[in-house]
Write a protein that holds these residues in place. Sequence first.
Motif, PDB file in Angstrom:
ATOM      1  N   LYS A 178       0.835  -1.204   0.000  1.00  0.00           N
ATOM      2  CA  LYS A 178       0.000   0.000   0.000  1.00  0.00           C
ATOM      3  C   LYS A 178       0.866   1.250   0.000  1.00  0.00           C
ATOM      4  O   LYS A 178       0.598   2.216  -0.721  1.00  0.00           O
ATOM      5  CB  LYS A 178      -0.920  -0.005   1.219  1.00  0.00           C
ATOM      6  CG  LYS A 178      -1.859   1.197   1.274  1.00  0.00           C
ATOM      7  CD  LYS A 178      -2.784   1.106   2.483  1.00  0.00           C
ATOM      8  CE  LYS A 178      -3.726   2.315   2.538  1.00  0.00           C
ATOM      9  NZ  LYS A 178      -4.621   2.233   3.728  1.00  0.00           N
ATOM     10  N   ARG A 191       2.369   1.908  -3.455  1.00  0.00           N
ATOM     11  CA  ARG A 191       1.413   2.497  -4.392  1.00  0.00           C
ATOM     12  C   ARG A 191       1.169   3.971  -4.095  1.00  0.00           C
ATOM     13  O   ARG A 191       1.119   4.799  -5.005  1.00  0.00           O
ATOM     14  CB  ARG A 191       0.103   1.715  -4.343  1.00  0.00           C
ATOM     15  CG  ARG A 191       0.239   0.284  -4.837  1.00  0.00           C
ATOM     16  CD  ARG A 191      -0.949  -0.564  -4.444  1.00  0.00           C
ATOM     17  NE  ARG A 191      -0.843  -1.937  -4.925  1.00  0.00           N
ATOM     18  CZ  ARG A 191      -1.730  -2.873  -4.662  1.00  0.00           C
ATOM     19  NH1 ARG A 191      -2.797  -2.600  -3.920  1.00  0.00           N
ATOM     20  NH2 ARG A 191      -1.570  -4.095  -5.139  1.00  0.00           N
ATOM     21  N   HIS A 195       2.478   6.819  -6.604  1.00  0.00           N
ATOM     22  CA  HIS A 195       1.449   7.723  -7.130  1.00  0.00           C
ATOM     23  C   HIS A 195       1.848   9.178  -6.876  1.00  0.00           C
ATOM     24  O   HIS A 195       1.735  10.027  -7.771  1.00  0.00           O
ATOM     25  CB  HIS A 195       0.105   7.422  -6.473  1.00  0.00           C
ATOM     26  CG  HIS A 195      -1.033   8.257  -6.981  1.00  0.00           C
ATOM     27  ND1 HIS A 195      -1.245   9.567  -6.560  1.00  0.00           N
ATOM     28  CD2 HIS A 195      -2.004   7.990  -7.896  1.00  0.00           C
ATOM     29  CE1 HIS A 195      -2.306  10.049  -7.181  1.00  0.00           C
ATOM     30  NE2 HIS A 195      -2.773   9.114  -7.996  1.00  0.00           N
ATOM     31  N   ASP A 232      -6.378  -6.061  -9.415  1.00  0.00           N
ATOM     32  CA  ASP A 232      -6.588  -5.304  -8.177  1.00  0.00           C
ATOM     33  C   ASP A 232      -6.969  -3.877  -8.552  1.00  0.00           C
ATOM     34  O   ASP A 232      -6.129  -3.114  -9.033  1.00  0.00           O
ATOM     35  CB  ASP A 232      -5.315  -5.308  -7.336  1.00  0.00           C
ATOM     36  CG  ASP A 232      -5.507  -4.641  -5.984  1.00  0.00           C
ATOM     37  OD1 ASP A 232      -6.535  -3.984  -5.777  1.00  0.00           O
ATOM     38  OD2 ASP A 232      -4.611  -4.779  -5.133  1.00  0.00           O
ATOM     39  N   PRO A 233      -8.223  -3.474  -8.329  1.00  0.00           N
ATOM     40  CA  PRO A 233      -8.663  -2.131  -8.715  1.00  0.00           C
ATOM     41  C   PRO A 233      -7.929  -1.017  -7.983  1.00  0.00           C
ATOM     42  O   PRO A 233      -7.952   0.140  -8.432  1.00  0.00           O
ATOM     43  CB  PRO A 233     -10.159  -2.137  -8.370  1.00  0.00           C
ATOM     44  CG  PRO A 233     -10.332  -3.233  -7.378  1.00  0.00           C
ATOM     45  CD  PRO A 233      -9.315  -4.275  -7.741  1.00  0.00           C
ATOM     46  N   ALA A 234      -7.284  -1.339  -6.860  1.00  0.00           N
ATOM     47  CA  ALA A 234      -6.540  -0.331  -6.115  1.00  0.00           C
ATOM     48  C   ALA A 234      -5.046  -0.382  -6.408  1.00  0.00           C
ATOM     49  O   ALA A 234      -4.264   0.341  -5.797  1.00  0.00           O
ATOM     50  CB  ALA A 234      -6.768  -0.520  -4.611  1.00  0.00           C
ATOM     51  N   SER A 265      -3.243  -1.067 -11.964  1.00  0.00           N
ATOM     52  CA  SER A 265      -4.196  -0.645 -12.990  1.00  0.00           C
ATOM     53  C   SER A 265      -4.764   0.735 -12.687  1.00  0.00           C
ATOM     54  O   SER A 265      -5.013   1.533 -13.600  1.00  0.00           O
ATOM     55  CB  SER A 265      -5.330  -1.661 -13.121  1.00  0.00           C
ATOM     56  OG  SER A 265      -5.989  -1.851 -11.888  1.00  0.00           O
ATOM     57  N   LYS A 266      -4.966   1.047 -11.410  1.00  0.00           N
ATOM     58  CA  LYS A 266      -5.455   2.371 -11.021  1.00  0.00           C
ATOM     59  C   LYS A 266      -4.432   3.444 -11.358  1.00  0.00           C
ATOM     60  O   LYS A 266      -4.775   4.515 -11.882  1.00  0.00           O
ATOM     61  CB  LYS A 266      -5.762   2.397  -9.526  1.00  0.00           C
ATOM     62  CG  LYS A 266      -6.295   3.737  -9.029  1.00  0.00           C
ATOM     63  CD  LYS A 266      -6.590   3.688  -7.538  1.00  0.00           C
ATOM     64  CE  LYS A 266      -7.112   5.041  -7.042  1.00  0.00           C
ATOM     65  NZ  LYS A 266      -7.385   5.005  -5.577  1.00  0.00           N
ATOM     66  N   ILE A 267      -3.167   3.154 -11.092  1.00  0.00           N
ATOM     67  CA  ILE A 267      -2.098   4.103 -11.419  1.00  0.00           C
ATOM     68  C   ILE A 267      -1.982   4.282 -12.926  1.00  0.00           C
ATOM     69  O   ILE A 267      -1.866   5.403 -13.429  1.00  0.00           O
ATOM     70  CB  ILE A 267      -0.762   3.599 -10.821  1.00  0.00           C
ATOM     71  CG1 ILE A 267      -0.804   3.713  -9.292  1.00  0.00           C
ATOM     72  CG2 ILE A 267       0.419   4.381 -11.385  1.00  0.00           C
ATOM     73  CD1 ILE A 267       0.413   3.131  -8.604  1.00  0.00           C
ATOM     74  N   LEU A 304      -4.265   3.886 -15.177  1.00  0.00           N
ATOM     75  CA  LEU A 304      -5.427   4.622 -15.685  1.00  0.00           C
ATOM     76  C   LEU A 304      -5.304   6.106 -15.393  1.00  0.00           C
ATOM     77  O   LEU A 304      -5.528   6.941 -16.268  1.00  0.00           O
ATOM     78  CB  LEU A 304      -6.709   4.058 -15.056  1.00  0.00           C
ATOM     79  CG  LEU A 304      -8.024   4.699 -15.509  1.00  0.00           C
ATOM     80  CD1 LEU A 304      -8.241   4.463 -17.007  1.00  0.00           C
ATOM     81  CD2 LEU A 304      -9.191   4.128 -14.712  1.00  0.00           C
ATOM     82  N   GLU A 305      -4.946   6.441 -14.171  1.00  0.00           N
ATOM     83  CA  GLU A 305      -4.890   7.856 -13.794  1.00  0.00           C
ATOM     84  C   GLU A 305      -3.835   8.623 -14.566  1.00  0.00           C
ATOM     85  O   GLU A 305      -4.024   9.782 -14.912  1.00  0.00           O
ATOM     86  CB  GLU A 305      -4.639   7.997 -12.297  1.00  0.00           C
ATOM     87  CG  GLU A 305      -4.548   9.448 -11.853  1.00  0.00           C
ATOM     88  CD  GLU A 305      -4.753   9.633 -10.366  1.00  0.00           C
ATOM     89  OE1 GLU A 305      -4.417  10.709  -9.867  1.00  0.00           O
ATOM     90  OE2 GLU A 305      -5.236   8.695  -9.699  1.00  0.00           O
TER      91      GLU A 305
END
Length: 235
Positions: free
Chosen positions: A163, A166, A170, A196-198, A201-203, A205-206
């Motif tokens: 965590k 990430r 980020h 893992d949506p958190a 892939s979240k990074i 996408l953003e």
Amino acid sequence: ALRIYSQNVNGFRLDRTGGDFAEFCQNMTEVQADIFAVTEHNLDTSKFHIKSCLHDVMRSMSAWVAYRLTASTSTIESAHNYKPGGTMLATVGDVTARVIDTGDDEMGRWSYVLMAGKNNTTMVIVSAYQVINNNIERAGAKTAFAQQWATQRETETTPNPRKKFRLDLHRQLREWKTLGYHILLTGDFNEVLGTDPAGLSKIALEFSLTDIMVMRHGLDAEVSSYARGDNRLDY
């Protein structure tokens, strides 16, 4: 064309002539890599004699008229040359003239290089390593997970290395994006993109990051990069 080579090497063993690192550098000349990004070099690169050995090897490569090398490791002390984890990033040859700056993360989670691009643009290339999903009771005392857990424990009551990785990655990517830098992120993320949506892939996408392998080679690029499984964990 700029050729970038990225690999989890699962550790370099050094000797007086450079050992595995010398062999790796020779391979980089053969594939004509301009930049190489390494995860899990498993060396305590905070030690002077380790850094000297790495630089001696790179200086000895006649094919490279110039180079820049940056390597990360945690601040946890090691009694030996071997220390799990760490990242490394190097430019070799003519592209080295375009290097603006290099840097690394104090927990050994990533290394980066800033390079001057066309039309006054700046590119940041990152070699990153996210530790496996683990807990401190199960993890070995000297693993990269344990090193990061111990560092976090100094300021946090419930350390969570993945965590934290990430969140900090980020934050760093956001800083570079705000400065207008183009981002090229490579590494071993110990995570299947999209599961893992958190997570990664979240990074991606953003920050509008595209999987280069799939973009250039289609779904055939989804090959296993894990010795004991069928998953691709490196991107």
